[in-house]
Design a protein around this motif. Structure first.
Motif, PDB file in Angstrom:
ATOM      1  N   LYS A  76      23.537  65.393   3.556  1.00 17.04           N
ATOM      2  CA  LYS A  76      23.438  66.776   4.000  1.00 17.04           C
ATOM      3  C   LYS A  76      24.582  67.613   3.394  1.00 17.04           C
ATOM      4  O   LYS A  76      24.362  68.679   2.818  1.00 17.04           O
ATOM      5  N   ARG A  77      25.790  67.094   3.506  1.00 16.86           N
ATOM      6  CA  ARG A  77      26.973  67.826   3.029  1.00 16.86           C
ATOM      7  C   ARG A  77      26.889  68.098   1.528  1.00 16.86           C
ATOM      8  O   ARG A  77      27.108  69.203   1.056  1.00 16.86           O
ATOM      9  N   TYR A  78      26.511  67.079   0.775  1.00 14.77           N
ATOM     10  CA  TYR A  78      26.509  67.243  -0.684  1.00 14.77           C
ATOM     11  C   TYR A  78      25.309  68.044  -1.172  1.00 14.77           C
ATOM     12  O   TYR A  78      25.379  68.693  -2.225  1.00 14.77           O
ATOM     13  N   LEU A  79      24.223  67.999  -0.414  1.00  7.54           N
ATOM     14  CA  LEU A  79      23.079  68.824  -0.770  1.00  7.54           C
ATOM     15  C   LEU A  79      23.491  70.302  -0.674  1.00  7.54           C
ATOM     16  O   LEU A  79      23.278  71.090  -1.603  1.00  7.54           O
ATOM     17  N   LEU A  80      24.136  70.655   0.432  1.00  8.57           N
ATOM     18  CA  LEU A  80      24.555  72.056   0.616  1.00  8.57           C
ATOM     19  C   LEU A  80      25.614  72.440  -0.416  1.00  8.57           C
ATOM     20  O   LEU A  80      25.581  73.519  -0.999  1.00  8.57           O
ATOM     21  N   ASP A  81      26.551  71.528  -0.663  1.00  4.61           N
ATOM     22  CA  ASP A  81      27.614  71.808  -1.631  1.00  4.61           C
ATOM     23  C   ASP A  81      27.030  71.990  -3.038  1.00  4.61           C
ATOM     24  O   ASP A  81      27.450  72.878  -3.794  1.00  4.61           O
ATOM     25  N   SER A  82      26.061  71.175  -3.393  1.00  3.07           N
ATOM     26  CA  SER A  82      25.471  71.261  -4.743  1.00  3.07           C
ATOM     27  C   SER A  82      24.723  72.580  -4.916  1.00  3.07           C
ATOM     28  O   SER A  82      24.801  73.210  -5.976  1.00  3.07           O
ATOM     29  N   ILE A  83      24.012  72.992  -3.870  1.00  2.00           N
ATOM     30  CA  ILE A  83      23.288  74.268  -3.947  1.00  2.00           C
ATOM     31  C   ILE A  83      24.282  75.406  -4.185  1.00  2.00           C
ATOM     32  O   ILE A  83      24.075  76.286  -5.019  1.00  2.00           O
ATOM     33  N   LYS A  84      25.402  75.332  -3.470  1.00  2.00           N
ATOM     34  CA  LYS A  84      26.434  76.376  -3.608  1.00  2.00           C
ATOM     35  C   LYS A  84      27.002  76.374  -5.038  1.00  2.00           C
ATOM     36  O   LYS A  84      27.175  77.414  -5.663  1.00  2.00           O
ATOM     37  N   ARG A  85      27.252  75.195  -5.561  1.00  2.00           N
ATOM     38  CA  ARG A  85      27.879  75.102  -6.892  1.00  2.00           C
ATOM     39  C   ARG A  85      26.945  75.593  -8.003  1.00  2.00           C
ATOM     40  O   ARG A  85      27.374  76.315  -8.899  1.00  2.00           O
ATOM     41  N   VAL A  86      25.662  75.189  -7.944  1.00  2.00           N
ATOM     42  CA  VAL A  86      24.767  75.644  -9.024  1.00  2.00           C
ATOM     43  C   VAL A  86      24.532  77.157  -8.902  1.00  2.00           C
ATOM     44  O   VAL A  86      24.362  77.846  -9.904  1.00  2.00           O
TER      45      VAL A  86
END
Ligand SMILES: C[S@@+](CC[C@H](N)C(=O)[O-])C[C@H]1O[C@@H](n2cnc3c(N)ncnc32)[C@H](O)[C@@H]1O
Length: 413
Positions: free
Chosen positions: A254-264
């Protein structure tokens, strides 16, 4: 009479080796560099304060951990100094894609080679354009589905009677069964088995890999190359207390999914239409169209096993194993023989890839060359060594805080 004496030197011995500390106190700001900036004016000796981790790992540069990448600011400086928008740069050891990410930001086309399939997946996930609304929708849907399956899943073999083998939550992969607690593995496998139905599956695979890395049975202080699974509580050097091996992967997914969306999304504001092409190949033999120059940081002798550092991803995603073709792999050591083989392999790469560089183009190699191999490698590859810029790397934090020197070899075709 009182005689004034020179103040005691405030530089460490290591710092004194790099003249630039004395010449100009302020490190170079990448945006200030252009084709006319004199090499001698570059000061690449950032301290941790000058260039904090958050800036070194901005946007997609931290989409997934990768041991051995160069910092985006170095690449940006040499792209600005030696390239123009619309030109093409090649990185024959593109790794996690720093050259390609930064080149695109500057409107420079880029081509990357790497022998590790995971690295190519990572570069593609970093540099491709996204439909952000669709991405958020799919991510939300995926998490919901994972949650539903896990809620229903009061026994670990929910899919074991399924005719579709890919949906089995049992695995006979020894690595996966050894390195994850059963509950964490179940969460990871549910996520993995659902990914394929989504348009954004490539980014989701990177999220899966990053989560698997964090959810392994390791200590918090040795995530890079853990030697054996940590199944008991342990004293944690990172947190100075007793820590417990994780049994949970969902929180990371969950954490990395949200973080990845933010980064891209952050990167999408900087992305240009310049072309990016990441190719899974051996740089000794690959062929491409002509390019304007090369910027790269090669593997070094006996330092890192580039496949092995992401072995969880190889095991989860069934990627091709080309580790025998890795140049300078740690597993081959750093004996005299290993160094000779390394030199020959690097001569082969530079001879092959410089064939595609136009005459007068620059070939920039960034290496912590503690064995002084690169002057000879360049000569044998028939490149003219124009300059070497030394850099004192003293910005590291944490347990890997040893300082060292890095050289930037600037060759001309
Ligand atoms: C120092 S890393 C490059 C890191 C990169 N500059 C970055 O910022 O992520 C070296 C890379 O060379 C790749 N490599 C090793 N042998 C190779 C070969 N024969 N052909 C292509 N790539 C190779 C490794 O997989 C590794 O990703």
């Amino acid at each position: 009479m009182f005689k004034e004496v020179d103040p005691p030197a405030i530089l460490s011995n290591a710092e004194k080796k790099v003249n630039i500390y004395q010449i100009n106190g302020k490190p170079t700001v990448p945006e200030d560099v252009d084709n006319n900036t004199p090499l001698e004016e570059l000061n690449l000796n950032w301290t941790e304060k000058d260039l904090p981790e958050k800036i070194r790992t901005k946007h997609v540069n931290r989409l997934h951990p990768y041991l051995g990448k160069f910092i985006p600011q170095i690449v940006e400086i040499f792209l600005r100094k030696y390239f123009l928008p619309g030109q093409t740069v090649l990185d024959p050891f593109c790794g996690s894609g720093t050259t390609l990410v930064q080149a695109n930001e500057l409107g420079i086309n880029s081509i990357g080679f790497d022998i590790s399939e995971f690295n190519i997946m990572l570069v593609n996930a970093k540099t491709k354009p996204y439909d952000h609304i669709k991405l958020k929708k799919e991510a939300h849907d995926l998490l919901e589905k994972v949650r539903q399956v896990l809620d229903k899943d009061d026994h670990p073999n929910l899919f074991s009677e399924s005719t579709d083998k890919s949906f089995s939550l049992k695995t006979d992969n020894e690595y996966l069964n050894t390195w994850f607690a059963p509950s964490a593995l179940r969460e990871i496998l549910v996520f993995r088995n659902l990914i394929e139905e989504y348009q954004n599956k490539d980014l989701f695979k990177i999220v899966l890999s990053r989560s698997a890395r964090s959810a392994r049975l390791t200590t918090h202080f040795d995530l890079d190359f853990p030697k054996k699974p940590q199944t008991e509580p342990y004293y944690c050097y990172k947190h100075s207390r007793t820590c417990y091996p994780t049994t949970d992967a969902f929180k990371f997914l969950k954490r990395y999914l949200l973080d990845s969306i933010k980064r891209v999304e952050e990167y999408s504001h900087l992305r240009t239409d310049a072309k990016v092409s990441a190719i899974h190949t051996d740089s000794r033999t690959a062929t491409i169209e002509p390019v304007d120059g090369i910027i790269t940081s090669p593997p070094y002798v006996g330092l890192i096993d580039y496949h092995a550092q992401h072995n969880y991803a190889y095991n989860l995603l069934g990627l091709a194993d080309n580790s025998t073709k890795e140049i300078g792999a740690a597993k081959n050591g750093s004996s005299k023989k290993a160094k000779e083989e390394y030199k020959q392999a690097m001569v082969d790469v530079l001879s092959n890839t410089s064939n595609f560089v136009k005459v007068g183009g620059k070939i920039i190699v960034i290496a912590g060359d503690r064995d002084n191999l690169y002057p000879e490698i360049g000569e044998r590859a028939k490149l003219k060594l124009e300059s070497v810029v030394e850099r004192h790397v003293n910005r590291r934090t944490g347990r890997r805080n040893t300082e060292f020197f890095e050289s930037i070899f600037i060759y001309t075709k």
